[in-house]
Scaffold this motif. Structure first.
Motif, PDB file in Angstrom:
ATOM      1  N   GLU A   6      17.516 -43.533  19.956  1.00  0.00           N
ATOM      2  CA  GLU A   6      17.778 -44.181  18.675  1.00  0.00           C
ATOM      3  C   GLU A   6      19.020 -43.620  17.999  1.00  0.00           C
ATOM      4  O   GLU A   6      19.825 -44.357  17.428  1.00  0.00           O
ATOM      5  CB  GLU A   6      16.567 -44.004  17.750  1.00  0.00           C
ATOM      6  CG  GLU A   6      16.731 -44.631  16.391  1.00  0.00           C
ATOM      7  CD  GLU A   6      15.485 -44.482  15.544  1.00  0.00           C
ATOM      8  OE1 GLU A   6      15.595 -44.129  14.355  1.00  0.00           O
ATOM      9  OE2 GLU A   6      14.381 -44.728  16.085  1.00  0.00           O
ATOM     10  N   ARG A   7      19.186 -42.289  18.059  1.00  0.00           N
ATOM     11  CA  ARG A   7      20.329 -41.680  17.385  1.00  0.00           C
ATOM     12  C   ARG A   7      20.702 -40.386  18.084  1.00  0.00           C
ATOM     13  O   ARG A   7      19.842 -39.632  18.531  1.00  0.00           O
ATOM     14  CB  ARG A   7      19.995 -41.378  15.920  1.00  0.00           C
ATOM     15  CG  ARG A   7      21.125 -40.687  15.160  1.00  0.00           C
ATOM     16  CD  ARG A   7      20.741 -40.361  13.731  1.00  0.00           C
ATOM     17  NE  ARG A   7      21.829 -39.687  13.024  1.00  0.00           N
ATOM     18  CZ  ARG A   7      21.739 -39.221  11.773  1.00  0.00           C
ATOM     19  NH1 ARG A   7      20.608 -39.354  11.097  1.00  0.00           N
ATOM     20  NH2 ARG A   7      22.774 -38.624  11.210  1.00  0.00           N
TER      21      ARG A   7
ATOM     22  N   GLU B 272      12.803 -43.591  20.797  1.00  0.00           N
ATOM     23  CA  GLU B 272      12.828 -43.413  19.351  1.00  0.00           C
ATOM     24  C   GLU B 272      13.383 -42.044  18.934  1.00  0.00           C
ATOM     25  O   GLU B 272      13.533 -41.765  17.739  1.00  0.00           O
ATOM     26  CB  GLU B 272      11.420 -43.572  18.778  1.00  0.00           C
ATOM     27  CG  GLU B 272      10.839 -44.962  18.983  1.00  0.00           C
ATOM     28  CD  GLU B 272       9.437 -45.085  18.418  1.00  0.00           C
ATOM     29  OE1 GLU B 272       8.903 -44.053  17.936  1.00  0.00           O
ATOM     30  OE2 GLU B 272       8.881 -46.188  18.463  1.00  0.00           O
TER      31      GLU B 272
ATOM     32  N   ARG C 263      15.558 -39.037  17.861  1.00  0.00           N
ATOM     33  CA  ARG C 263      16.820 -38.761  17.168  1.00  0.00           C
ATOM     34  C   ARG C 263      17.217 -37.337  17.550  1.00  0.00           C
ATOM     35  O   ARG C 263      16.558 -36.369  17.177  1.00  0.00           O
ATOM     36  CB  ARG C 263      16.627 -38.885  15.658  1.00  0.00           C
ATOM     37  CG  ARG C 263      16.186 -40.276  15.192  1.00  0.00           C
ATOM     38  CD  ARG C 263      15.654 -40.233  13.775  1.00  0.00           C
ATOM     39  NE  ARG C 263      14.486 -39.346  13.674  1.00  0.00           N
ATOM     40  CZ  ARG C 263      13.939 -38.955  12.525  1.00  0.00           C
ATOM     41  NH1 ARG C 263      14.447 -39.363  11.380  1.00  0.00           N
ATOM     42  NH2 ARG C 263      12.881 -38.150  12.518  1.00  0.00           N
TER      43      ARG C 263
END
Length: 272
Positions: free
Chosen positions: A245-246, A222, A224
């Motif tokens: 996630e990013r 999760e 980022r």
């Protein structure tokens, strides 16, 4: 999502949302005269530190309140105070930007003696020819947070016990064969055949260093992640391998950015 952006981080960071990232892992220019293609790494010290404060202000804005900022900084034998001066610029004064929560020593090369008395050397370092200084085989990774009280996942970045009897002896293990690694991280560079083709950048860190930071922060997939000094993309590759996630990377030099994009493509994930 992998996003690789071309430009000066002082121009790009203001376009990013407040609190949009959980972690920063980056290694800015050290102001030690390193031969980057585009960036001039020889500013007067006060000017350099002022520049660092400017981009650190932006990083604080885009970092979540429970975020972690892992700042990799090296030194030179003739300029050993630079990492500490940068750290003080970011953490000292009446209104400090960050709090130093942990200090890690990234060990690139080490010699250890086994219980049998054997000496084993591992890793890579750049030898220096000097009558005053020894070879420099480590760099700092400063773990900065907004308040200094952010929980970390010590076991996610941990190692198995050497003496397995400790698992049952110590109650805090919870029966798991995994202990906190501590603040010395031996992470060697991968062996390369050609610097020009395999590592065309004068100051990179290994993918494994980024992975270790992300594990310690403890948000897993999760996460980022942002790297405002992308270089040739080690943090981007780590993000792909860890399925984060990013990831957003910013790089001033177009050739370094092109190489980073190639590395992302080799990981079979298209970059933005």
């Amino acid at each position: 999502m992998i996003e690789l952006l071309h430009g000066d981080c002082l121009d790009v960071l203001p376009t990013l949302p407040d609190g949009g990232f959980d972690a920063v892992v980056t290694s800015p220019p050290y102001n030690l005269g390193i031969g980057y293609r585009t960036f001039e790494d020889t500013a007067p010290r006060a000017e350099f530190l002022g520049w660092c404060v400017r981009w650190a202000l932006e990083l604080k804005r885009v970092l979540a309140d429970d975020g972690s900022f892992f700042l990799n900084v090296g030194a030179a034998p003739k300029n050993p105070l630079m990492p500490h001066q940068l750290l003080l610029a970011l953490t000292d004064g009446p209104e400090p930007l960050f709090t130093l929560q942990n200090t890690f020593h990234w060990v690139k090369s080490i010699t250890v003696e086994t219980r049998k008395g054997e000496q084993i050397s591992a890793g890579h370092f750049k030898p220096i020819n000097s009558k005053r200084f020894v070879n420099d085989c480590h760099e700092y990774v400063f773990h900065l947070t907004k308040r200094g009280d952010i929980p970390v996942d010590r076991r996610a970045a941990g190692v198995p016990y050497q003496d397995k009897s400790n698992i049952a002896r110590w109650g805090h293990t919870g029966g798991q064969d995994l202990r906190c690694r501590g603040n010395t991280w031996f992470i060697p560079y991968d062996t390369i055949q050609s610097r020009d083709s395999d590592r065309p950048h004068p100051a990179t860190f290994p993918v494994a260093l980024v992975e270790q930071c992300v594990r310690l922060h403890g948000k897993g997939g999760e996460t980022r992640l942002i790297d405002p000094f992308l270089g040739i993309g080690s943090s981007a590759v780590a993000s792909i391998r860890m399925k984060l996630e990013r990831f957003t990377g910013i790089e001033l030099d177009d050739e370094y950015l092109a190489f980073a994009r190639e590395r992302c493509a080799e990981e079979e994930v298209p970059s933005a």
